[in-house]
Design an enzyme around this catalytic site. Structure first.
Site: not given
Ligand code: VG1
Ligand code: CO
Length: 543
Positions: A113-114, A277, A279, A281-282, A376
């Site tokens: 992801s990010h 982001d 992948d 989804d954000r 998302k």
């Molecule tokens: C974070 C965010 C959470 C989100 C998750 C995955 O998790 O707070 O809201 O669903 O990332 O998003 P954490 O446990 O680090 O707070 V992504 O776009 O990384 O798949």
């Molecule tokens: Co993501």
């Protein structure tokens, strides 16, 4: 083609977090590391013989090689067919879309992801079930159990595989379809939103910027915004996915999407801007010199949902993660629909959507989505905003201010302390837990504590219980502080402090967010003893 059975030993640390297994690339490079986890996924599942698996990822370093390994293992484990994105690419929401559209058994998405990419960055892998959504805890727990006991994995011989064009071939007895990663997704977006109205908006001179942050949404945004909706070339920036995201941190927020934010607050600010982001989804939404918090975005989309054709019949209900602000709660109340509060992570929304209880969902962490898929969806949120702007014909800021005037404003911010010592972070959380009983009634700063607990969630559909999901301190005048540790990081621990204050009076809707929350920030630092336990004067990220 021979199926090989390879002997291996467990890696004790393959526990999926908030969203799959995320580790440093160097960890994934250990021999058998990826294979062990993939076999553990397969070992935890039943009934997939002859079925379809979807595979794709966000294009980060290692994506293509890992894709090929997964294809060889899927063939050796008895899948009948794999749908794989060209070049091994699929955004997270597009993977969800493809799983649903083609009635696949499930999917494997390669993404951290990010988190930054490249040889020194992070890699990740997650399993999605047949509804297109992240595997629920019951399955991630089973995968972890399998990973602790694994002794061997199955894989077919290495062969040349051309994944760079759309075509079909077989791998042992399994069919492989290399698909256009964008087509199914773009088709779904055209069903949900009024593409004609949005095209007209662009024709009438409306200008926007979409920053793909050198990550997966580039091809999707270019196709949809520029090719199909007629936004001028240059609307999409940083639109070619790079294995290291150009050295950046593909996280669309005020800290990491700095240049876009500078443009939108500068002399030449456009009407609208957005970013996504790693992948896809954000999403981050910006208006002309204006930032929309993700919590407010969810509330505004909920209030205006029926303006988009796909939601014209209204919403079944809404859901938000616990740390997300309560802005959407009041819209749900006005619409007389249910509003659910779930733990952090998209996997908790799937049951509610499958049961038809909610249509829109959101998280404060720049995540918004709906039952069109089970993840998302960054670009979906951007198109939803564009559809609303095309109908309402008002600037983003005016829309948001009107919304606050009607429903009140939730001043909201998250303070992250990244990469702190893991043991100290646990000590901090344990300290807070020990104080929970004595907090109610206590005066902190100028405020009185009304409630204090460690959030626990009982899934209303299957009754499963998830405990220890974050410390909540509620104050008598409605403000709130939440503390939790991140479950997506790969180095040390990240403490997240979520701060929220409700303001009903429009005369007080013009304050600077950090100033409006100053009392709460001071209380949070004090009650959790943050500076002493983290060794940090200030948070690393404020959003
Ligand atoms: C974070 C965010 C959470 C989100 C998750 C995955 O998790 O707070 O809201 O669903 O990332 O998003 P954490 O446990 O680090 O707070 V992504 O776009 O990384 O798949
Ligand atoms: Co993501």
């Amino acid at each position: 083609m021979a199926i090989q059975t390879i002997q291996t030993r467990p890696f004790p640390e393959q526990k999926p977090g908030t969203s799959g297994l995320r580790k440093k690339v160097t960890v994934f490079q250990a021999p058998h590391y990826l294979e062990n986890f993939v076999q553990s996924i397969f070992d935890s599942l039943e009934g997939f013989a002859g079925q379809t698996l979807v595979v794709g990822g966000d294009g980060r370093y290692g994506n293509l090689e890992a894709t090929k390994v997964i294809l060889r293992m899927a063939a050796a484990n008895g899948f009948g067919r794999v749908l794989v994105g060209r070049d091994g690419l699929l955004s997270t929401p597009a993977a969800s879309c493809v799983i649903r559209k083609h009635a696949a058994f499930g999917g494997i998405v390669l993404s951290a992801s990010h988190n930054p990419g490249g040889p020194d960055g992070d890699f990740g892998i997650k399993y999605n079930i047949g509804n297109g959504g992240p595997a629920p805890e019951r399955i991630t727990d089973a995968i972890f159990e399998c990973s602790k006991n694994i002794r061997e994995y199955r894989i077919v011989d290495e062969v040349e595989m051309a994944l760079d064009r759309e075509h079909e071939f077989t791998l042992d007895s399994m069919a492989v379809h290399v698909i256009d990663p964008v087509a199914d997704y773009a088709g779904l977006m055209a069903e949900l939103f009024d593409f004609r109205a949005i095209s007209y908006l662009f024709q009438s001179g409306f200008r926007m910027r979409f920053d793909a942050m050198h990550a997966i949404t580039g091809p999707y945004a270019t196709e949809i915004l520029q090719n199909r909706l007629g936004a001028p070339r240059g609307t999409v920036i940083n639109g070619v996915p790079l294995a290291d995201f150009g050295g950046g941190h593909p996280d669309p927020n005020l800290t990491y999407a700095k240049e876009l934010v500078a443009e939108m607050f500068g002399e030449q600010a456009l009407d609208f801007a957005a970013a996504s982001d790693g992948d896809g989804d954000r999403n981050m939404i910006l208006g002309h010199r204006f930032f929309v918090t993700p919590s407010d975005s969810l509330a505004l989309l909920t209030a205006n949902a029926t303006l988009a054709p796909g939601y014209a019949d209204g919403l079944a209900g809404v859901a938000r993660s616990m740390p997300t602000s309560a802005a959407v709660d009041r819209v749900a109340e006005a619409l007389d629909i249910d509003c659910f509060e779930t733990p952090t992570g998209w996997k908790f929304f799937g049951n509610l959507m499958d049961a038809g209880k909610v249509t829109l969902c959101g998280e404060e962490s720049f995540g918004t989505g709906s039952s069109h898929v089970r993840e998302k969806d960054g670009l979906w949120a951007v198109l939803f905003w564009l559809n609303i702007l095309a109908v309402r014909q008002q600037p983003v800021e005016a829309l948001m201010r009107e919304h606050w005037a009607k429903y009140g404003r939730n001043y909201y911010s998250r303070h992250d302390y990244e990469g702190v010592d893991a043991v100290s972070a646990e000590t901090l959380m344990t300290g807070l837990r020990e104080e929970l009983k004595t907090l109610p009634g206590r005066q902190l700063g100028q405020l009185t504590v009304a409630t204090a607990d460690d959030f626990s969630y009982t899934d209303p559909v299957d009754g499963s219980v998830s405990r220890g999901q974050g410390i909540r301190i509620g104050f008598s005048e409605g403000s709130r502080i939440v503390f939790r540790l991140s479950g997506t990081g790969t180095e040390g621990a990240t403490l997240r402090v979520y701060l929220e204050r409700f303001e009903a009076d429009p005369a007080h809707h013009d304050q600077d967010t950090q100033q409006a929350l100053a009392d709460l920030i001071a209380i949070a630092v004090d009650v959790a003893d943050i500076q002493r336990l983290t060794g940090r004067e200030l948070p690393t990220v404020i959003i």
